[in-house]
Design an enzyme around this catalytic site. Sequence first.
Site: not given
Ligand code: RB5
Length: 147
Positions: A10-11, A66-71, A99, A133-134
Site C-alpha cells: 500500500d502507500h 504496508c506502513g507497519t507490515g502488520i495489516g 521453522h 519436526r517443523h
Molecule cells: C495505512 O495508513 C496503514 O494503516 C497501513 O499501511 C498499515 O500500517 C496497516 O497495518
Amino acid sequence: MSNKIALACDHGGYELKEATKKYLESKGIEYVDFGCNGESVNYPEYAHKLCVSIQDGTCYRGILFCGTGIGISIAANKHKGIRAACCSDTFSARMTRMHNDANVLCMGGRVVGPGLALDMVELFLNTEFEGGRHQTRVDMITALEND
Ligand code: RB5
C-alpha cells in the site's frame, strides 16, 4: 514451479517495494509487481492480489509492504496456503523460513529502512526450510485452515 517473486504494497510500503524491485533486478530475480504505485489504497486488496498469485502458481513466494507490515500480514494470512511473516529483524526473517516455511515476508515502510529490509529479503529468499519436526507443525497450521 514458478521462479517469480510477487510484490505488493500500500502507500505506506511503496518506497520499500521500489527498493526491493531494484534489489531483485540487480540479482536477476524475476518478479511480478501487483502495485500500488504510491497512491492511497486499501492494503487487503493488495494482499489478496499477491496471495492469489501464489495460490495459482504464478509466483512461488511473495513480499508485502504496508506502513507497519502488520495489516497486510493479517490480510495475507486469511488465505489458504499462505504463511505470511511480519518481520523487522534479520533473525526473524531467517527463522521464519527455517521453522515456519513462510512463503510471504511482510515489512513496514514506517518501521524499517531499506538497508535492513533488503537484508531481510536476501535471507527470506535464500534460507531453506528445515522440515522434520517443523514440517509436523506447519502441517498442523494447514489443518487449522480446514477446520
Ligand atoms: C495505512 O495508513 C496503514 O494503516 C497501513 O499501511 C498499515 O500500517 C496497516 O497495518
